[in-house]
Design a protein around this motif. Sequence first.
Motif, PDB file in Angstrom:
ATOM      1  N   GLY A  22      39.649  39.713  53.408  1.00  0.00           N
ATOM      2  CA  GLY A  22      39.973  38.681  52.420  1.00  0.00           C
ATOM      3  C   GLY A  22      38.816  38.381  51.489  1.00  0.00           C
ATOM      4  N   ALA A  23      37.603  38.332  52.040  1.00  0.00           N
ATOM      5  CA  ALA A  23      36.434  38.019  51.213  1.00  0.00           C
ATOM      6  C   ALA A  23      36.160  39.107  50.192  1.00  0.00           C
ATOM      7  N   VAL A  24      36.306  40.372  50.589  1.00  0.00           N
ATOM      8  CA  VAL A  24      36.087  41.481  49.662  1.00  0.00           C
ATOM      9  C   VAL A  24      37.080  41.411  48.504  1.00  0.00           C
ATOM     10  N   ALA A  25      38.329  41.075  48.799  1.00  0.00           N
ATOM     11  CA  ALA A  25      39.336  40.946  47.737  1.00  0.00           C
ATOM     12  C   ALA A  25      38.938  39.866  46.739  1.00  0.00           C
ATOM     13  N   ALA A  26      38.483  38.715  47.240  1.00  0.00           N
ATOM     14  CA  ALA A  26      38.083  37.614  46.359  1.00  0.00           C
ATOM     15  C   ALA A  26      36.851  37.980  45.545  1.00  0.00           C
ATOM     16  N   ILE A  27      35.849  38.562  46.190  1.00  0.00           N
ATOM     17  CA  ILE A  27      34.614  38.915  45.497  1.00  0.00           C
ATOM     18  C   ILE A  27      34.867  39.998  44.462  1.00  0.00           C
ATOM     19  N   LEU A  28      35.714  40.967  44.790  1.00  0.00           N
ATOM     20  CA  LEU A  28      36.044  42.038  43.849  1.00  0.00           C
ATOM     21  C   LEU A  28      36.725  41.471  42.612  1.00  0.00           C
ATOM     22  N   ARG A  29      37.633  40.542  42.816  1.00  0.00           N
ATOM     23  CA  ARG A  29      38.320  39.921  41.680  1.00  0.00           C
ATOM     24  C   ARG A  29      37.328  39.163  40.794  1.00  0.00           C
ATOM     25  N   ILE A  30      36.375  38.453  41.409  1.00  0.00           N
ATOM     26  CA  ILE A  30      35.383  37.694  40.649  1.00  0.00           C
ATOM     27  C   ILE A  30      34.481  38.639  39.851  1.00  0.00           C
ATOM     28  N   ILE A  31      34.043  39.735  40.476  1.00  0.00           N
ATOM     29  CA  ILE A  31      33.196  40.710  39.787  1.00  0.00           C
ATOM     30  C   ILE A  31      33.936  41.340  38.615  1.00  0.00           C
ATOM     31  N   ILE A  32      35.200  41.676  38.820  1.00  0.00           N
ATOM     32  CA  ILE A  32      36.001  42.280  37.761  1.00  0.00           C
ATOM     33  C   ILE A  32      36.150  41.324  36.590  1.00  0.00           C
ATOM     34  N   ARG A  33      36.424  40.066  36.900  1.00  0.00           N
ATOM     35  CA  ARG A  33      36.568  39.076  35.829  1.00  0.00           C
ATOM     36  C   ARG A  33      35.272  38.957  35.021  1.00  0.00           C
ATOM     37  N   TRP A  34      34.150  38.927  35.714  1.00  0.00           N
ATOM     38  CA  TRP A  34      32.872  38.797  35.027  1.00  0.00           C
ATOM     39  C   TRP A  34      32.583  40.043  34.183  1.00  0.00           C
ATOM     40  N   ARG A  35      32.898  41.210  34.724  1.00  0.00           N
ATOM     41  CA  ARG A  35      32.638  42.446  33.997  1.00  0.00           C
ATOM     42  C   ARG A  35      33.494  42.553  32.746  1.00  0.00           C
ATOM     43  N   LEU A  36      34.743  42.118  32.851  1.00  0.00           N
ATOM     44  CA  LEU A  36      35.653  42.248  31.719  1.00  0.00           C
ATOM     45  C   LEU A  36      35.474  41.133  30.695  1.00  0.00           C
ATOM     46  N   GLY A 260      44.582  39.992  39.785  1.00  0.00           N
ATOM     47  CA  GLY A 260      43.314  40.106  39.077  1.00  0.00           C
ATOM     48  C   GLY A 260      42.678  41.466  39.251  1.00  0.00           C
ATOM     49  N   ILE A 261      42.783  42.019  40.455  1.00  0.00           N
ATOM     50  CA  ILE A 261      42.234  43.348  40.706  1.00  0.00           C
ATOM     51  C   ILE A 261      43.041  44.411  39.960  1.00  0.00           C
ATOM     52  N   LYS A 262      44.363  44.241  39.932  1.00  0.00           N
ATOM     53  CA  LYS A 262      45.217  45.201  39.234  1.00  0.00           C
ATOM     54  C   LYS A 262      44.886  45.267  37.749  1.00  0.00           C
ATOM     55  N   SER A 263      44.554  44.136  37.146  1.00  0.00           N
ATOM     56  CA  SER A 263      44.292  44.120  35.709  1.00  0.00           C
ATOM     57  C   SER A 263      43.123  45.018  35.338  1.00  0.00           C
ATOM     58  N   PHE A 264      42.175  45.177  36.259  1.00  0.00           N
ATOM     59  CA  PHE A 264      41.027  46.050  35.991  1.00  0.00           C
ATOM     60  C   PHE A 264      41.489  47.494  35.831  1.00  0.00           C
ATOM     61  N   PHE A 265      42.340  47.949  36.732  1.00  0.00           N
ATOM     62  CA  PHE A 265      42.814  49.328  36.666  1.00  0.00           C
ATOM     63  C   PHE A 265      43.749  49.530  35.480  1.00  0.00           C
ATOM     64  N   THR A 266      44.518  48.480  35.127  1.00  0.00           N
ATOM     65  CA  THR A 266      45.360  48.560  33.941  1.00  0.00           C
ATOM     66  C   THR A 266      44.504  48.722  32.701  1.00  0.00           C
ATOM     67  N   SER A 267      43.421  47.958  32.637  1.00  0.00           N
ATOM     68  CA  SER A 267      42.511  48.030  31.503  1.00  0.00           C
ATOM     69  C   SER A 267      41.844  49.393  31.419  1.00  0.00           C
ATOM     70  N   LYS A 268      41.420  49.931  32.563  1.00  0.00           N
ATOM     71  CA  LYS A 268      40.787  51.242  32.582  1.00  0.00           C
ATOM     72  C   LYS A 268      41.747  52.325  32.110  1.00  0.00           C
ATOM     73  N   LYS A 269      43.000  52.214  32.532  1.00  0.00           N
ATOM     74  CA  LYS A 269      44.000  53.203  32.152  1.00  0.00           C
ATOM     75  C   LYS A 269      44.241  53.186  30.650  1.00  0.00           C
ATOM     76  N   LYS A 270      44.306  51.976  30.086  1.00  0.00           N
ATOM     77  CA  LYS A 270      44.520  51.871  28.650  1.00  0.00           C
ATOM     78  C   LYS A 270      43.307  52.388  27.879  1.00  0.00           C
ATOM     79  N   LEU A 282      37.910  46.681  27.831  1.00  0.00           N
ATOM     80  CA  LEU A 282      38.464  45.390  27.451  1.00  0.00           C
ATOM     81  C   LEU A 282      37.841  44.953  26.153  1.00  0.00           C
ATOM     82  N   SER A 283      38.645  44.629  25.171  1.00  0.00           N
ATOM     83  CA  SER A 283      38.101  43.996  23.975  1.00  0.00           C
ATOM     84  C   SER A 283      38.717  42.645  23.843  1.00  0.00           C
ATOM     85  N   ARG A 284      37.896  41.646  23.737  1.00  0.00           N
ATOM     86  CA  ARG A 284      38.396  40.287  23.655  1.00  0.00           C
ATOM     87  C   ARG A 284      39.003  40.037  22.291  1.00  0.00           C
TER      88      ARG A 284
END
Length: 372
Positions: A22-36, A260-270, A282-284
Amino acid sequence: MSLSTEKSEFFLQNTLILYAIGAVAAILRIIIRWRLMHRLGVEEWIMIFGLLCWTGDTALITVTVNKGTNQVPSDHRLTMSPHQVHEREIGSKSFITAWFLYVTAIWACKAAILMFYKRLTERVMEPKINIAAAGTLGSTYLACMLSLCFVCRPFSGNWTIFPDPGPACTEGLHYVWIVGVLNIITDLMLLCIPIPLLIHLQVTLTRKILLGALFGLGIFVVVATILRIYFTVVGGSISNMTFWSMIETSTLFVVSNAPGIKSFFTSKKKHSSSNGNSGSGLSRSHEMNSSIAHTHSTNNHNKSRVRNSITGNNGKSTSDSQEWIVDPQNPMVIHQSTRIDVTVEGASSDSTKDDKAPSYQVSAEARSHNSN
């Protein structure tokens, strides 16, 4: 009662594994959000708070399982040594404190999910629905807290060893039922919120099913909660209760962070299929309207004065940013609009009508924002 050394090690190992998942899932989502995004949203801060609470809960239940609680047969209480009484008091205090942290961590995850859904469905759902959902979430959390405070009276009975404080203070089944039922109700509520979004999506049936499966992962949390109630009531032991609560919480953390984790892979695919996206995938989306006016004149001392200001309609500094869903075929794509009005003026009391200032209009816009 406390577990044997072998069972205690088994419980600790499985607890740490469930916590790590559970912690890895939460931390991964936080890292992805910060990176994007290069920033954390409200959901991420709520998730961080929930993760801290769950960390404390995990630490305390390991203490509880190793030291035991005040759930002791009546005839055994009379034969306990002062050291055993002290150990079980520590375990019991850890147990009731863990309950508060457990409930807070669970409801923090629910709040993060609700914030995500609110942002996702802002343009396709009545605001009253999100307000009602938030009110339900807050009221059920308050009900859980009140039950933890007042089911066992006096409150010190939660760790009293002698005399026997009664089943309300030793078994914890009242907490299991109250928190469990309210947990299921709020989970089902959260499952229903994305339904209008899925209905209005103009996509293929296959894509609707996939998105429905993503939003419907919460059903696993409901199943985990039901299993926790069942095995706690049947087993009747603290170890059963805590172990299944870890399964339930770990499942919730994975489910609540999956979009949140899925959005990272969606962004990478696009990004891989388009040369126009930024390197991070990701472009804001920013819509900046800048009006720059420059007036230059000389005063009696042949000096110029320049005044820079960021102004709105009322002469006050303004900066407006909004996010909403713009692509009904991809509900993970959020539009963020930021408006900044900039005015640069230079003026002098001796300026004349012949001094015509050049003025410029600048407008820049970029669109493509994938948010978790």
